[in-house]
Scaffold this motif. Structure first.
Motif, mmCIF file in Angstrom:
data_model
loop_
_atom_site.group_PDB
_atom_site.id
_atom_site.type_symbol
_atom_site.label_atom_id
_atom_site.label_comp_id
_atom_site.label_asym_id
_atom_site.label_seq_id
_atom_site.Cartn_x
_atom_site.Cartn_y
_atom_site.Cartn_z
ATOM 1 N N ASP A 129 76.835 65.514 4.664
ATOM 2 C CA ASP A 129 77.187 66.692 3.872
ATOM 3 C C ASP A 129 77.256 66.358 2.387
ATOM 4 O OD1 ASP A 129 77.331 68.177 6.191
ATOM 5 O OD2 ASP A 129 79.524 68.004 6.370
ATOM 6 N N SER A 130 77.639 65.129 2.053
ATOM 7 C CA SER A 130 77.751 64.707 0.652
ATOM 8 C C SER A 130 76.392 64.445 0.012
ATOM 9 C CB SER A 130 78.598 63.432 0.566
ATOM 10 O OG SER A 130 77.940 62.361 1.233
ATOM 11 N N ASN A 186 74.748 61.728 0.737
ATOM 12 C CA ASN A 186 74.520 60.332 1.068
ATOM 13 C C ASN A 186 73.896 60.241 2.457
ATOM 14 O OD1 ASN A 186 74.527 57.569 0.828
ATOM 15 N ND2 ASN A 186 76.708 57.315 1.218
ATOM 16 N N SER A 200 78.981 52.883 6.995
ATOM 17 C CA SER A 200 78.735 53.265 5.607
ATOM 18 C C SER A 200 77.462 52.608 5.084
ATOM 19 C CB SER A 200 79.921 52.857 4.721
ATOM 20 O OG SER A 200 81.108 53.500 5.153
ATOM 21 N N SER A 255 67.648 63.191 -1.208
ATOM 22 C CA SER A 255 69.074 63.372 -0.936
ATOM 23 C C SER A 255 69.874 62.160 -1.412
ATOM 24 C CB SER A 255 69.291 63.602 0.559
ATOM 25 O OG SER A 255 70.648 63.829 0.849
ATOM 26 N N TRP A 303 72.719 61.895 -4.556
ATOM 27 C CA TRP A 303 74.051 61.349 -4.317
ATOM 28 C C TRP A 303 74.325 60.176 -5.255
ATOM 29 C CZ3 TRP A 303 75.540 56.451 -2.744
ATOM 30 C CH2 TRP A 303 76.893 56.300 -2.426
ATOM 31 N N CYS A 354 77.219 59.929 -8.200
ATOM 32 C CA CYS A 354 78.270 58.902 -8.117
ATOM 33 C C CYS A 354 78.147 57.842 -9.204
ATOM 34 C CB CYS A 354 78.230 58.233 -6.746
ATOM 35 S SG CYS A 354 78.654 59.347 -5.383
#
Length: 475
Positions: A409-410, A412, A426, A460, A464, A468
């Protein structure tokens, strides 16, 4: 005696014979690179055992006819005398010493005294060029792991037409010392050429990585068994050798890169892969994997390195290595994958790890999968075997059929597809993005166009990273 052999003789260790048994590795015509230096192809390997009073040593030497040599020596201490000393001469009257301190290159005239610690040392005289590695003592732990115990002292003294280098190691029974170096009658590193000054600043062989007689070692993760605050493990992916091959830019990188890769050949096990010898607590707790496991990313990295090194230097031993490694890799992907289908399309997501005693599948991470696709496409380009193109496409289809599962959703990307069908862990800040770009390059070169699903994943991840403030990714 030729001029080259005369110079080599001057840097042989005092009263300790270096010539024992010779094994010719390869003979190929040499050619000129972009620096105008002759590529070293005539190589002889010498593995020299020597017995002395209170010690014995084994020295591995690679001679590059007309271009220089690389050596690594392991000294095993047999009794508790005060120290171990060894000396050799570097020809020349005047010279310059270079070393790095806090990432900055320090240059000074060569003079008598103790040489700096904590950094590789570059000595250039009017007759010879040398790189000295720092000497360290080690304790053997287990499972391809050593503990560093302390550094040697290195001294230099000038004579009329040469400089004497002396290493002094404290001696303790049950431990061993390591020293290494590279010498050449030609300039090993031109620090005024290109980015060599920055490149060699990044080559860490004292803090996070070390060279030992049997290969390249890296600082042990806390999650590995064994592991201490100052231990190093024999990592399958030889980062330094890979960088030497890919980046180049100096005679030293050619000599050291080839030497480390020849040394690494001995670490391929009978199954045909570079094993990760220590136990990973996380992999053991999650999948009951013992030490000696097969890591697809590390081994794919080395397939890529040996393939590139074969294209660059032409040694048939390097070709034999990547063929042997990819044979085991292919057996792994055929036996350890998750299958996805859509109509007539069939795709695989390949497990990251395996072990001879492991009967279950592990997770499949996106970065491991992409690197596998890259090496299979690279192998297809070099060897022209369409089976490897088909394997690459099957793994690519595995990503395409699961594309939306990877996007969080972020924005990432998820790290891995888990055996229970869920996504988890992660992802790295930018490694996976770079891998996506690399595979796209392969597809454009081979198929003439990029893949739209990989482009979607890249877009995508890029958004992200930009949101960030992540840097360091490929642009």
């Amino acid at each position: 005696m030729s001029k080259y052999l005369s110079l080599l003789a001057m840097v042989i260790f005092i009263n300790q014979p270096i010539m024992a048994s010779n094994q010719a590795l390869t003979t190929r015509p040499s050619f000129q690179d972009e620096l105008g230096a002759v590529k070293p192809y005539d190589i002889k390997q010498m593995l020299t055992p020597v017995e002395g009073q209170g010690y014995r040593y084994t020295q591995n030497t690679y001679q590059f006819e007309g271009n220089g040599y690389y050596f690594c020596r392991q000294i095993d201490y047999l009794d508790d005398i005060k120290d171990y000393r060894t000396s050799f001469y570097i020809p020349g009257k005047e010279g310059t010493l270079r070393h790095y301190k806090n990432g900055k290159l320090i240059e000074q005239p060569l003079k008598n005294g103790k040489l700096p610690t904590g950094s590789k040392l570059f000595i250039d005289t009017d007759a010879y060029s040398y790189i000295l590695g720092q000497g360290y003592n080690y304790e053997e732990l287990e499972d391809g792991t050593v503990q560093s115990l302390g550094a040697s002292s290195i001294y230099i003294k000038q004579f009329e037409d040469r400089w004497r280098i002396t290493y002094v190691f404290d001696k303790h029974p049950g431990t061993f010392g390591i020293m290494w170096g590279v010498g050449s009658p030609k300039q090993l590193v031109d620090f005024d050429y290109g980015s060599n000054k920055d490149i060699w600043a990044a080559y860490d062989l004292d803090d996070n990585a070390r060279i030992l007689l049997d290969g390249y070692y890296f600082k042990s993760p806390d999650s590995y068994i064994p592991s201490t605050s100052n231990s190093y493990w024999k990592i399958p992916s030889m980062y330094l050798a890979s960088s030497f091959v890919k980046t180049g830019g100096s005679l030293a990188s050619d000599l050291m890169g080839q030497s480390l890769l020849f040394t690494g050949l001995r670490n391929i096990n009978t199954q045909g892969y570079f094993p990760s010898l220590p136990k990973s607590r996380w992999l053991f707790d999650t999948y009951n994997i013992e030490g000696g496991f097969f890591d697809t990313r590390f081994n794919a990295d080395m397939i890529e390195t040996y393939l590139l090194a074969y294209n660059k230097f032409g040694h048939p031993e390097f070709q034999e290595a990547y063929k042997r490694l990819i044979t085991h890799y292919t057996n792994h992907i055929r036996s350890n994958h998750f299958t996805f289908t859509s109509g007539t399309d069939i795709g695989w997501l390949v497990s990251d790890y395996s072990h001879p005693d492991l009967e279950t599948k592990t997770h499949s991470s996106l970065n491991h999968q992409l690197q596998a696709i890259h090496i299979y496409l690279s192998y297809y380009e070099v060897e022209h075997d369409s089976n490897y193109y088909d394997y690459a496409k099957k793994m690519l289809t595995g990503i395409k059929l699961t594309r939306d599962l990877w996007i969080m959703d972020s924005g990432n990307l998820e790290y891995a597809f888990l055996p229970n069908g869920k996504m988890g862990y992660s992802d790295y800040p930018y490694l996976t993005y770079n891998d996506l770009q690399k595979v796209q390059d392969d597809l454009i070169r081979i198929d003439g166009q990029p893949d739209p699903d990989l482009a979607k994943l890249s877009e995508s991840k890029l958004q992200w990273m930009e949101a960030c403030g992540i840097s360091g990714y490929r642009k």
